[in-house]
Design a protein around this motif. Structure first.
Motif, PDB file in Angstrom:
ATOM      1  N   HIS A  20       1.058  -1.276  -0.042  1.00  0.00           N
ATOM      2  CA  HIS A  20       0.115  -0.163  -0.213  1.00  0.00           C
ATOM      3  C   HIS A  20       0.858   1.230   0.064  1.00  0.00           C
ATOM      4  O   HIS A  20       1.671   1.162   0.674  1.00  0.00           O
ATOM      5  CB  HIS A  20      -0.870  -0.108   1.284  1.00  0.00           C
ATOM      6  N   GLU A 134      -7.929   2.984  -3.655  1.00  0.00           N
ATOM      7  CA  GLU A 134      -8.487   2.711  -2.593  1.00  0.00           C
ATOM      8  C   GLU A 134      -8.243   4.015  -1.736  1.00  0.00           C
ATOM      9  O   GLU A 134      -7.305   4.635  -1.692  1.00  0.00           O
ATOM     10  CB  GLU A 134      -8.507   1.418  -2.057  1.00  0.00           C
ATOM     11  N   GLU A 166      -3.000   0.277  -3.947  1.00  0.00           N
ATOM     12  CA  GLU A 166      -2.522  -1.089  -3.622  1.00  0.00           C
ATOM     13  C   GLU A 166      -1.810  -1.828  -4.794  1.00  0.00           C
ATOM     14  O   GLU A 166      -2.584  -2.135  -5.740  1.00  0.00           O
ATOM     15  CB  GLU A 166      -3.720  -2.039  -2.901  1.00  0.00           C
TER      16      GLU A 166
END
Ligand code: ZN
Ligand code: MN
Length: 495
Positions: A20, A134, A166
């Motif tokens: 991430h 995200e 991600e």
């Protein structure tokens, strides 16, 4: 081969990463709140109804985040679909105010790709399965220590809504060292793209899957039989926050699993937490299966057509290409080319200096002197990013013969970094400016006059005597005379 090493050779680690990374945008991914965190900011001060998940608040997608994602996709050689969609990933956790995370499920913005890197002198290529956008959840702080002993927990939504990418790799890593090298290279590429700040706390977070298989199931090219991979129990290690941490956590986990197998115990399929301070992984909870997240379409965000974005968005020359060009264009050796391309800012500064001065000289100044002194002070070029003009002027002072190389390196550069002064001020203060010819000649005469023994030794053919006299002249001129000129003048005077 001892019995022990024979045993070790039979087992091989298989590692895949989920990385991430926080994207550098001015505002959050679905609202206008700032992503700029101040050290002294109040918790929950950078929030609004959207990132607090209040009923009725609607997300609006940040174009900057999409642009960053497209850049990453282009750099990794991913295919970028015509259309991409957002989904809700449902789970209850206090750092997630809506009780779902807006993410991407079946139509990620980047599909496939690869990243090439060096490890231990070898080149390796790891496949990227996908990369998607995200939102970051908020952050929790457990009062009085760890999650299981805390009296209460505080939640801060300032981080909630920070755009994340991600990046999921194929299970292509065969060891902890490879994972570390990959992450370092990934950071380098992201930094070149201008979408990532490695110095920001928590900007890179890694979850790693690790399982142990029979070494016989791994082909020479590293490929692994699918069935073998599926049948091996794997653990997911969470809470890794740097490439160094990843290497330690994975080395630990590999040993733990191998030991369990050698002792005839089964490796539990579970999620484990990397405890950085203790240097161990600890069991957390059994992992949710994908169906537990009840993914469904985010109806508040329309499908996003990215087809024309990928045409429109350009990416800069990436580190490997730039390294190669530096060697060819400037004749640098591989080590210097590598040092000078670690960050885009260093590479840009080098090229600026190399366009005004000799490329070799520029390499010495930037790679050895500047980076060396910065490194010694635990600083990086970003810390002096707004003073690069001053460093360029320092090199010019040397190139023009205004000050000696030695003084520039040992006095001016160091004081520039320690005292934050510009080079001209330091040259003035230290009296390092070019000494006029008359002054040097006077110093030469005085040195000869004051040191009859050394003069005698010189005439007797003793090697060190001339150096001693040069040193005397340099001292008299405050180090500002050119040693070569002094040497010549002394020889003439003593002839
Ligand atoms: Zn907000
Ligand atoms: Mn995620």
């Amino acid at each position: 081969m001892t019995a022990q090493t024979a045993e070790q050779a039979e087992l091989a680690a298989v590692i895949g990463l989920e990385v991430h990374v926080q994207l550098e945008t001015a505002t959050k991914i679905f609202c206008g709140c700032s992503t700029e965190s101040a050290d002294d900011e109040e918790p929950n001060s950078r929030t609004c109804p959207v990132c607090l998940g209040l009923p009725g608040a609607l997300p609006v997608l940040n174009e900057g985040a999409v642009e960053a994602a497209v850049k990453i996709g282009k750099a990794l050689g991913s295919s970028i679909p015509t259309e991409t969609r957002f989904h809700r990933k449902n789970y209850y956790y206090p750092d997630l105010p809506k009780n779902f995370q807006i993410t991407q499920y079946d139509a990620p913005i980047c599909d496939g790709g690869e990243l090439e890197f060096s490890v231990g002198g070898d080149r390796r290529t790891v496949r990227i399965e996908r990369a998607h956008l995200e939102e970051d959840p908020g952050s929790l702080s457990h009062a009085g220590g760890s999650i299981d002993t805390a009296e209460y927990t505080l939640v801060d939504y300032n981080r909630a809504g920070t755009p994340l990418m991600e990046i999921v790799t194929a299970p292509d890593f065969r060891g902890a060292e490879e994972a570390r090298a990959f992450l370092a290279k990934l950071e380098e590429v992201l930094e070149y793209l201008g979408v990532f700040d490695a110095t920001r706390d928590g900007s890179l977070r890694v979850d790693a899957n690790l399982s142990i298989v029979d070494a016989g199931a791994v082909a020479d090219d590293g490929a692994i039989d699918e069935a073998t991979l599926r049948s091996a129990n794997r653990t997911e290690v969470k809470n890794i926050s740097s490439h160094k941490g990843a290497e330690k956590a994975l080395a630990y986990e590999e040993t733990r699993q191998k030991n369990a197998i050698r002792r005839g115990r089964e490796v539990e399929q579970e999620t484990r937490h990397w405890d950085e301070t203790r240097g161990i992984t600890v069991s957390m909870r059994s992992k949710e299966a994908e169906k537990d997240y009840r993914y469904f379409r985010e109806a508040d965000l329309p499908p996003l057509r990215v087809a024309d974005w990928k045409e429109r968005i350009d990416i800069p020359e990436l580190p490997d290409a730039r390294r190669k060009r530096f060697r060819e264009e400037y004749g640098l050796d591989p080590e210097a080319a590598s040092k000078l391309t670690t960050t885009k800012q260093v590479a840009d500064f080098y090229e600026r200096i190399a366009s005004d001065f000799d490329p070799e000289l520029a390499a010495t100044w930037v790679a050895d002197n500047l980076l060396g002194e910065l490194n010694y002070r635990d600083m990086s070029i970003t810390d002096v990013g707004d003073r690069l003009d001053e460093f360029a002027r320092l090199i010019e002072l040397v190139d023009d013969g205004e000050i000696t190389v030695k003084n520039a390196e040992e006095i001016v550069l160091r004081r520039m970094l320690d005292d934050g002064l510009d080079p001209e001020t330091i040259v003035d203060e230290e009296g390092l400016g070019k000494t006029d010819a008359g002054e040097v000649e006077a110093a030469v005469a005085a040195a000869i006059e004051e040191n009859p023994d050394a003069v005698e030794d010189y005439h007797a053919g003793e090697d060190g005597a001339l150096n001693f006299l040069v040193g005397q002249v340099m001292a008299k001129t405050g180090g500002s005379a050119d040693p070569g000129t002094v040497n010549e003048l002394l020889r003439e005077a003593l002839a």
